[in-house]
Scaffold this motif. Sequence first.
Motif, PDB file in Angstrom:
ATOM      1  N   GLN A 180      20.031 -52.116  12.737  1.00 48.08           N
ATOM      2  CA  GLN A 180      19.281 -51.444  13.674  1.00 48.08           C
ATOM      3  C   GLN A 180      18.490 -50.232  12.932  1.00 48.08           C
ATOM      4  OE1 GLN A 180      21.466 -48.625  16.356  1.00 48.08           O
ATOM      5  NE2 GLN A 180      23.432 -49.652  15.702  1.00 48.08           N
ATOM      6  N   VAL A 181      17.467 -49.722  13.440  1.00 42.24           N
ATOM      7  CA  VAL A 181      16.519 -48.694  12.679  1.00 42.24           C
ATOM      8  C   VAL A 181      17.162 -47.344  13.485  1.00 42.24           C
ATOM      9  CG1 VAL A 181      14.491 -47.715  12.547  1.00 42.24           C
ATOM     10  CG2 VAL A 181      14.634 -49.977  12.495  1.00 42.24           C
TER      11      VAL A 181
ATOM     12  N   PHE B  29      19.999 -48.406   4.666  1.00 41.48           N
ATOM     13  CA  PHE B  29      19.040 -48.794   3.946  1.00 41.48           C
ATOM     14  C   PHE B  29      17.722 -48.067   4.009  1.00 41.48           C
ATOM     15  CE2 PHE B  29      21.833 -52.082   5.580  1.00 41.48           C
ATOM     16  CZ  PHE B  29      22.110 -52.637   4.386  1.00 41.48           C
ATOM     17  N   PHE B  30      17.107 -47.874   2.867  1.00 38.30           N
ATOM     18  CA  PHE B  30      15.948 -46.760   2.781  1.00 38.30           C
ATOM     19  C   PHE B  30      14.754 -47.576   2.372  1.00 38.30           C
ATOM     20  CE2 PHE B  30      19.632 -44.443   2.534  1.00 38.30           C
ATOM     21  CZ  PHE B  30      19.609 -43.184   3.173  1.00 38.30           C
ATOM     22  N   ALA B  31      13.614 -47.420   3.421  1.00 35.02           N
ATOM     23  CA  ALA B  31      12.223 -48.190   2.872  1.00 35.02           C
ATOM     24  C   ALA B  31      11.297 -47.239   3.205  1.00 35.02           C
ATOM     25  CB  ALA B  31      12.195 -49.364   3.924  1.00 35.02           C
ATOM     26  N   PRO B  32      10.945 -46.484   1.844  1.00 35.39           N
ATOM     27  CA  PRO B  32       9.763 -45.554   2.071  1.00 35.39           C
ATOM     28  C   PRO B  32       8.468 -46.309   2.394  1.00 35.39           C
ATOM     29  CG  PRO B  32      11.090 -44.989   0.087  1.00 35.39           C
ATOM     30  CD  PRO B  32      11.557 -46.509   0.754  1.00 35.39           C
TER      31      PRO B  32
ATOM     32  N   GLY C 271       3.339 -36.220  -4.702  1.00 34.92           N
ATOM     33  CA  GLY C 271       2.255 -35.372  -4.024  1.00 34.92           C
ATOM     34  C   GLY C 271       1.760 -36.158  -2.803  1.00 34.92           C
ATOM     35  N   GLN C 272       2.377 -36.887  -2.201  1.00 32.15           N
ATOM     36  CA  GLN C 272       2.156 -37.522  -0.981  1.00 32.15           C
ATOM     37  C   GLN C 272       3.296 -37.317   0.156  1.00 32.15           C
ATOM     38  OE1 GLN C 272       1.479 -41.707  -2.074  1.00 32.15           O
ATOM     39  NE2 GLN C 272      -0.588 -41.476  -1.313  1.00 32.15           N
ATOM     40  N   ALA C 273       2.845 -36.880   1.346  1.00 30.39           N
ATOM     41  CA  ALA C 273       3.707 -36.743   2.429  1.00 30.39           C
ATOM     42  C   ALA C 273       4.048 -38.264   2.974  1.00 30.39           C
ATOM     43  CB  ALA C 273       3.310 -35.706   3.457  1.00 30.39           C
ATOM     44  N   LEU C 274       5.079 -38.660   2.586  1.00 28.60           N
ATOM     45  CA  LEU C 274       5.581 -40.260   2.937  1.00 28.60           C
ATOM     46  C   LEU C 274       6.489 -40.067   4.372  1.00 28.60           C
ATOM     47  CD1 LEU C 274       6.332 -41.818  -0.532  1.00 28.60           C
ATOM     48  CD2 LEU C 274       4.140 -41.697   1.030  1.00 28.60           C
ATOM     49  N   ARG C 275       6.750 -41.204   5.158  1.00 24.76           N
ATOM     50  CA  ARG C 275       7.586 -41.465   6.137  1.00 24.76           C
ATOM     51  C   ARG C 275       8.360 -42.463   5.493  1.00 24.76           C
ATOM     52  NH1 ARG C 275       6.171 -37.265   7.529  1.00 24.76           N
ATOM     53  NH2 ARG C 275       5.252 -36.658   9.228  1.00 24.76           N
ATOM     54  N   CYS C 276       9.900 -42.507   5.688  1.00 20.20           N
ATOM     55  CA  CYS C 276      10.678 -43.417   5.450  1.00 20.20           C
ATOM     56  C   CYS C 276      11.502 -44.098   6.509  1.00 20.20           C
ATOM     57  CB  CYS C 276      11.839 -42.895   4.203  1.00 20.20           C
ATOM     58  SG  CYS C 276      13.043 -44.032   3.650  1.00 20.20           S
ATOM     59  N   ARG C 277      11.660 -45.362   6.696  1.00 20.20           N
ATOM     60  CA  ARG C 277      12.321 -45.963   7.634  1.00 20.20           C
ATOM     61  C   ARG C 277      13.942 -46.087   6.942  1.00 20.20           C
ATOM     62  NH1 ARG C 277      10.189 -50.745   7.786  1.00 20.20           N
ATOM     63  NH2 ARG C 277      11.849 -51.728   6.484  1.00 20.20           N
ATOM     64  N   VAL C 278      14.724 -45.782   7.849  1.00 19.71           N
ATOM     65  CA  VAL C 278      16.191 -45.877   7.564  1.00 19.71           C
ATOM     66  C   VAL C 278      16.952 -46.517   8.707  1.00 19.71           C
ATOM     67  CG1 VAL C 278      18.350 -44.203   7.099  1.00 19.71           C
ATOM     68  CG2 VAL C 278      16.014 -43.435   6.805  1.00 19.71           C
ATOM     69  N   SER C 279      17.368 -47.604   8.097  1.00 20.20           N
ATOM     70  CA  SER C 279      18.396 -48.594   9.088  1.00 20.20           C
ATOM     71  C   SER C 279      19.745 -48.552   8.498  1.00 20.20           C
ATOM     72  CB  SER C 279      17.643 -50.067   8.642  1.00 20.20           C
ATOM     73  OG  SER C 279      16.361 -50.125   8.963  1.00 20.20           O
ATOM     74  N   SER C 280      20.440 -49.192   9.630  1.00 20.64           N
ATOM     75  CA  SER C 280      22.015 -49.006   9.436  1.00 20.64           C
ATOM     76  C   SER C 280      22.343 -50.528   9.528  1.00 20.64           C
ATOM     77  CB  SER C 280      22.809 -48.131  10.274  1.00 20.64           C
ATOM     78  OG  SER C 280      22.333 -48.655  11.741  1.00 20.64           O
ATOM     79  N   GLY C 281      23.519 -50.883   9.130  1.00 15.92           N
ATOM     80  CA  GLY C 281      24.262 -52.160   9.608  1.00 15.92           C
ATOM     81  C   GLY C 281      25.403 -52.108   8.559  1.00 15.92           C
TER      82      GLY C 281
ATOM     83  N   HIS D 135      19.599 -60.729   4.419  1.00 18.54           N
ATOM     84  CA  HIS D 135      19.688 -60.108   5.959  1.00 18.54           C
ATOM     85  C   HIS D 135      20.687 -60.854   6.616  1.00 18.54           C
ATOM     86  CE1 HIS D 135      16.230 -57.528   5.055  1.00 18.54           C
ATOM     87  NE2 HIS D 135      15.735 -58.571   4.468  1.00 18.54           N
ATOM     88  N   GLU D 136      20.925 -62.225   6.472  1.00 12.43           N
ATOM     89  CA  GLU D 136      22.066 -62.782   7.294  1.00 12.43           C
ATOM     90  C   GLU D 136      23.416 -62.235   7.229  1.00 12.43           C
ATOM     91  OE1 GLU D 136      22.072 -65.064   3.536  1.00 12.43           O
ATOM     92  OE2 GLU D 136      20.691 -63.930   4.724  1.00 12.43           O
TER      93      GLU D 136
END
Length: 505
Positions: free
Chosen positions: A56-57, A87-90, A68-78, A49-50
Motif C-alpha cells: 500500500q502507498v 519502498f522509495f520511488a522518487p 537542486g530540484q524540489a522532488l516528491r517521493c512515493r513511499v509504499s509499504s509491504g 511484486h508477487e
Amino acid sequence: MRIAILAAECAPVAKAGGLGDFVHGLGRALQAAGAHVEILLPDYDCLRHELIQDRQVLREDLPLTFAGQALRCRVSSGRVDGLDCRFFAPQSNAAYFARGAIYGEPDDALRFACYCRAALEWSRQCSGWPDILHCNDWQTGLVPVLLYEDYAPRGPDPVPDPGLDAVRVCYSLHNLGHQGWVEPNVLTAVGLDASRLMTPDRLGNSAGSSSANLMQGGIVFSNFVTTVSPRYAWEALRTEQGCGLQDVLARKQAQGRFAGVLNGIDWSTWNPRGDPLIAQPFDADRLALKAANTAALRARLRLQAVNKPLLAIVSRLDRQKGVDLIAHALVYTLAKKGQCVLLGSAQEPQIQARFERLRDAYQSHPDAHLELGFDEALAHQIYAGADFILVPSLYEPCGLTQMIAMRYGCVPVVRRVGGLADTVFDANFCVKPPAERNGFVFDDAEPAELEFALDRAFGLWTDYPDQFKQLQINGMSIDHSWNGPAQDYLRIYRWLVGGDPLEEH
C-alpha cells in the motif's frame, strides 16, 4: 529496539547477490530475537511484486530536495517474508528506479544518493528516528555522512530534531572491491559541501584524486563498522584486500569500532531434512539416504552411475571466484577418475566463452556436466548429491556456498581466504580436534596447491570411507544459521545505544 536496515537489495524481492541474502537473513533473525525491524529499499520497477504482501502507498508526496530540484517521493509499504519493508520511488524525470535493473546504470551513484536522501527524509518527517540505522556497502555510504553534516543541529542555538541525538549507525562492508568512487557533484546533489568533505580524513584521499569515496565516507562517519567475516576484517586491515582503506579502517579499529561478524545462511531454506527441491530428504542421522540424491543427480545430468567421487562447483564465474582454478579442477578431476558438475555463468564475455568451450568439449563425457546458467532447484540437488564442493576464490569476504554445502553433507575444498578460512578446517593439517574438522584447505592460488587438496579429498573418499563420513557429519553438525550472527549484531547495537553520539569529523 528499533532497527532500520538500508540496502540496495533484500531477498527475495530484490536480489543480485549475497547482500540480498544478508538483509533478509539478518532482518528475520533480529525480528525473531524481539527487535522491531524495518527494511528500507529503493522501489525498483523490477521488484518481484508477487512476493510482497499487503502492498500500500503510505505517502505520495514526501518532499525532498535533490540535485537542486524540489522532488516528491512515493513511499509504499509491504511485507516480505514477514519483514516490514518501505519502498522509495522518487518522482523525477530521471526515473531513477524504473530501469528494469538493480545495478549497472551509468548514474548509479546519483540513483542511490537520491534513495539515501529519501530514506532519511522519511525518518525525519514521518516515521521518526530509529535507534539503529544499519547501512550496507557504498550505495548507503552517504547516510551517516548526511546525518552529521546535514541533519545534526548546528550553530550557537541549534534546533534539536527529536530523537536524532539517539540515532547510531552500524555500517557493514560486504566487498571492499566496490567502494563507490564518484564525482563530487554527487555530494552536491544531496546538499553536502563537497569542498569540506574532499579531504583524506573524510571522503577524499591523499593521492590527490578528484573523486569522492562513498564507502570511505560511510566508514568515517558511522559509529561502528563490520565486515561479513572475522578473517575478512583481518585481511582488510593487513593485506591488499583493504583496497586502499587500510588506514581508515585501522583508525576505526583503534577506537574499538571495527569487527568482523560471520554471515549466516537461511536455515529453513537450506535444510536437507525437509527440502522439497531434492530427491530424498536426509540428515546427519540418516546420511545413507544421501546416496539417493547422488543417483538422482547423475540421472538428471546423464552422468554414468559409477562409484566415483563427485566434485561440484556452484558459483558465479568471475575472476574473484578463481576461474582459472575452477577450469583446472574440471580437467584434473576427470584425469583422477572422478566426476565433476558445474553450475554457473559469467557476465564477462571472455570467461563465458571459455566455459562454453569446456561445456562443448565435455558434452558427451560420461563423468562431466557443465550447466551455464542458474537453476535454483538444480543447485539444491547438486548440494544434496555431490560429495565435494570446490570454492577456490582469490578473495571471499564471507561465502555462503561452503556453509550451504556442509549442511547437505557435501564436503568443501576451499582456498584459505576470508570467510572460507573462518568456516572450513582441514581434515589433515589443522590444530582443531578431529571432531571440528570439516573439509580440505589450500593456501596459494596455484594448480599444484589445488591438486594436493583434491588428491587428499579423493583419497579419503576412496580409501577411508568411514573417515569421510565423519567429515560429512562434522560439517552437518555446525550451526551456520543467522541466530548467532543476529546476537552478535544485537550486542553491537546495545553497545552503541549506550555509547557516544555521532562524532564530528
